[in-house]
Design an enzyme around this catalytic site. Structure first.
Site, PDB file in Angstrom:
ATOM      1  CG  ASP A 186      34.030  35.569  42.353  1.00  0.00           C
ATOM      2  OD1 ASP A 186      35.182  36.045  42.349  1.00  0.00           O
ATOM      3  OD2 ASP A 186      33.664  34.695  43.166  1.00  0.00           O
TER       4      ASP A 186
ATOM      5  CG  ASP B 142      39.045  34.251  41.954  1.00  0.00           C
ATOM      6  OD1 ASP B 142      39.569  34.520  43.058  1.00  0.00           O
ATOM      7  OD2 ASP B 142      37.819  34.315  41.756  1.00  0.00           O
TER       8      ASP B 142
END
Length: 180
Positions: free
Chosen positions: A134, A149
């Site tokens: 991330d 995401d």
């Protein structure tokens, strides 16, 4: 009555007929584009973080390796999350190859699942235990996320909107009663 002329009897041109494989190609292109963009973003983020030791300015300074699900929940259950991700991906691909009208939405979901699924399969600490990278952090949103995401959330949001649109009750019919 009128007579049917030869010009009226001509059928629609072949281009007007839907091609059965077109939606499959469209689905595959969207999935591939999402996975490519997601993985390219992750590779660049990791390389920049390793070289400079920090993030990328506008997108914040965080690079996280998430072994869990959304917001890191279930980090101890990485294998189960990985298997669930892969099962969902198989289902989404099967649905996406069959869907004609909603294929783009399913492709966003499948692309997101494939992008994060690839991390779980190929990244450290090893196959089926990998951590999702991330790297996007916005000042107005507390969580750190990635392109996969983002597409998962977009696909889920569009799905909810489509379900709500099709689930609306039909307006009452105004029939005129002839009973008197």
């Amino acid at each position: 009555m009128y007579e049917r002329t030869d010009a009226m009897a001509v059928s629609q041109p072949a281009l007007a007929q839907p091609r059965p494989q077109r939606h499959r190609v469209f689905f595959a292109v969207i999935v591939a584009a999402v996975v490519a963009a997601d993985q390219a973003g992750k590779v660049c983020a990791v390389a920049l973080h390793q070289r400079a030791g920090h993030g990328m300015g506008l997108f914040g300074s965080s690079l996280l390796r998430n072994r869990g699900a959304l917001f890191g929940v279930g980090a101890a259950w990485t294998l189960a999350i990985t298997l669930l991700t892969l099962a969902a991906l198989v289902g989404l691909v099967a649905a996406g190859l069959r869907a004609c009208s909603r294929g783009a939405v399913v492709a966003l979901l499948a692309g997101g699942a494939a992008g994060n699924g690839w991390d779980r399969l190929a990244r450290a600490p090893g196959p089926l235990r990998g951590a999702v990278v991330d790297w996007i952090q916005l000042p107005v949103y507390p969580a750190v996320f990635n392109i996969a995401d983002l597409t998962l959330r977009a696909g889920a949001l569009v799905t909810v909107v489509l379900v709500l649109r099709t689930a609306r009750p039909s307006p009452p019919s105004h029939s005129v009663s002839t009973a008197g």
